[in-house]
Every structure is written in structure tokens, then in C-alpha cells.
Write a protein that holds these residues in place. Sequence first.
Motif, PDB file in Angstrom:
ATOM      1  N   THR A   3       0.849  -1.223   0.011  1.00 37.95           N
ATOM      2  CA  THR A   3       0.047   0.053   0.139  1.00 37.95           C
ATOM      3  C   THR A   3       0.967   1.064  -0.060  1.00 37.95           C
ATOM      4  O   THR A   3       1.872   1.085   0.445  1.00 37.95           O
ATOM      5  N   ILE A   4       0.372   2.336  -0.482  1.00 39.28           N
ATOM      6  CA  ILE A   4       1.011   3.546  -0.522  1.00 39.28           C
ATOM      7  C   ILE A   4       0.176   4.740   0.065  1.00 39.28           C
ATOM      8  O   ILE A   4      -0.846   4.611  -0.054  1.00 39.28           O
ATOM      9  N   LYS A   5       0.571   5.669   0.640  1.00 38.04           N
ATOM     10  CA  LYS A   5      -0.162   6.638   1.123  1.00 38.04           C
ATOM     11  C   LYS A   5       0.361   8.016   0.475  1.00 38.04           C
ATOM     12  O   LYS A   5       1.443   8.211   0.316  1.00 38.04           O
ATOM     13  N   ILE A   6      -0.720   8.590   0.166  1.00 42.44           N
ATOM     14  CA  ILE A   6      -0.699   9.665  -0.761  1.00 42.44           C
ATOM     15  C   ILE A   6      -1.510  10.791  -0.034  1.00 42.44           C
ATOM     16  O   ILE A   6      -2.519  10.759   0.555  1.00 42.44           O
ATOM     17  N   LYS A   7      -0.647  12.102  -0.216  1.00 42.06           N
ATOM     18  CA  LYS A   7      -1.202  13.503   0.394  1.00 42.06           C
ATOM     19  C   LYS A   7      -1.264  14.420  -0.757  1.00 42.06           C
ATOM     20  O   LYS A   7      -0.472  14.741  -1.706  1.00 42.06           O
ATOM     21  N   GLN A  33      -5.411  16.208   2.558  1.00 33.34           N
ATOM     22  CA  GLN A  33      -5.965  14.966   2.732  1.00 33.34           C
ATOM     23  C   GLN A  33      -5.090  13.824   2.569  1.00 33.34           C
ATOM     24  O   GLN A  33      -4.355  13.685   1.581  1.00 33.34           O
ATOM     25  N   VAL A  34      -4.736  12.875   3.434  1.00 31.43           N
ATOM     26  CA  VAL A  34      -4.086  11.233   3.207  1.00 31.43           C
ATOM     27  C   VAL A  34      -4.787  10.226   2.884  1.00 31.43           C
ATOM     28  O   VAL A  34      -5.888  10.124   3.829  1.00 31.43           O
ATOM     29  N   ILE A  35      -4.633   9.502   1.871  1.00 29.37           N
ATOM     30  CA  ILE A  35      -5.265   8.556   1.797  1.00 29.37           C
ATOM     31  C   ILE A  35      -4.376   7.242   1.533  1.00 29.37           C
ATOM     32  O   ILE A  35      -3.158   7.611   1.396  1.00 29.37           O
ATOM     33  N   GLU A  38      -3.966   0.552  -2.374  1.00 31.31           N
ATOM     34  CA  GLU A  38      -3.141  -0.383  -3.126  1.00 31.31           C
ATOM     35  C   GLU A  38      -2.259   0.158  -4.119  1.00 31.31           C
ATOM     36  O   GLU A  38      -2.821   0.788  -5.190  1.00 31.31           O
ATOM     37  N   ALA A  39      -1.087  -0.408  -4.177  1.00 35.57           N
ATOM     38  CA  ALA A  39       0.048  -0.163  -5.300  1.00 35.57           C
ATOM     39  C   ALA A  39      -0.211  -0.623  -6.508  1.00 35.57           C
ATOM     40  O   ALA A  39       0.583  -1.662  -6.738  1.00 35.57           O
ATOM     41  N   THR A  40      -1.315  -0.802  -7.070  1.00 31.19           N
ATOM     42  CA  THR A  40      -1.847  -1.442  -8.274  1.00 31.19           C
ATOM     43  C   THR A  40      -1.162  -0.674  -9.528  1.00 31.19           C
ATOM     44  O   THR A  40      -1.066   0.431  -9.255  1.00 31.19           O
ATOM     45  N   HIS A  52       2.475  16.471  -9.728  1.00 31.36           N
ATOM     46  CA  HIS A  52       2.644  17.566  -9.507  1.00 31.36           C
ATOM     47  C   HIS A  52       1.852  18.290  -8.419  1.00 31.36           C
ATOM     48  O   HIS A  52       2.007  19.450  -7.632  1.00 31.36           O
ATOM     49  N   MET A  53       0.693  17.441  -8.111  1.00 30.12           N
ATOM     50  CA  MET A  53      -0.349  18.009  -7.065  1.00 30.12           C
ATOM     51  C   MET A  53      -0.439  17.252  -5.644  1.00 30.12           C
ATOM     52  O   MET A  53      -0.973  17.469  -4.921  1.00 30.12           O
ATOM     53  N   ILE A  54       0.391  16.179  -5.904  1.00 29.54           N
ATOM     54  CA  ILE A  54       0.488  15.052  -4.661  1.00 29.54           C
ATOM     55  C   ILE A  54       1.712  14.920  -4.223  1.00 29.54           C
ATOM     56  O   ILE A  54       2.494  15.136  -4.737  1.00 29.54           O
ATOM     57  N   GLU A  55       1.966  14.179  -2.887  1.00 32.45           N
ATOM     58  CA  GLU A  55       3.237  13.562  -2.749  1.00 32.45           C
ATOM     59  C   GLU A  55       3.095  12.232  -1.786  1.00 32.45           C
ATOM     60  O   GLU A  55       1.900  12.256  -1.285  1.00 32.45           O
ATOM     61  N   ILE A  56       3.911  11.568  -2.107  1.00 29.78           N
ATOM     62  CA  ILE A  56       3.847  10.261  -1.606  1.00 29.78           C
ATOM     63  C   ILE A  56       4.382   9.916  -0.148  1.00 29.78           C
ATOM     64  O   ILE A  56       5.591  10.647  -0.044  1.00 29.78           O
TER      65      ILE A  56
END
Length: 58
Positions: A3-7, A33-35, A38-40, A52-56
Motif C-alpha cells: 500500500t502507498i499513502k498519498i497526500k 487529505q491523506v489516503i 494499494e499499489a496497483t 505535481h499535485m500530490i506527494e507520496i
Amino acid sequence: MATIKIKQVKSAINRPKDQKRTIEALGFRKLNQVIEKEATPQILGMVKKVSHMIEIIE
């Protein structure tokens, strides 16, 4: 699967419609917001499209 967390760190205002839809499809509702997803291959492609709009978050 892993899984990955994305903000979301930047707004989708004044962005192309396909990028806005990608942010919505990932499940973002508001800024900072952080969601967790799964890393599919499909999710990773969406993340790359709006990188460019999110960060891992590790």
C-alpha cells in the motif's frame, strides 16, 4: 499487495478536466487529505499523472 499513502498538497482548481477527475477518482475530497491505496499499476499510473499535485508519504 503493498500500500502507498498519498497526500494532496496542491489544489485542483484551474487544472485540466482530466487531472481533476483523476484526483477525484483517487478519493481526494480536500487539500492536505491523506489516503491509503494499494499499489496497483492503475493507481500508480494515476499517481504519476497528477504527481505535481500530490506527494507520496513513506
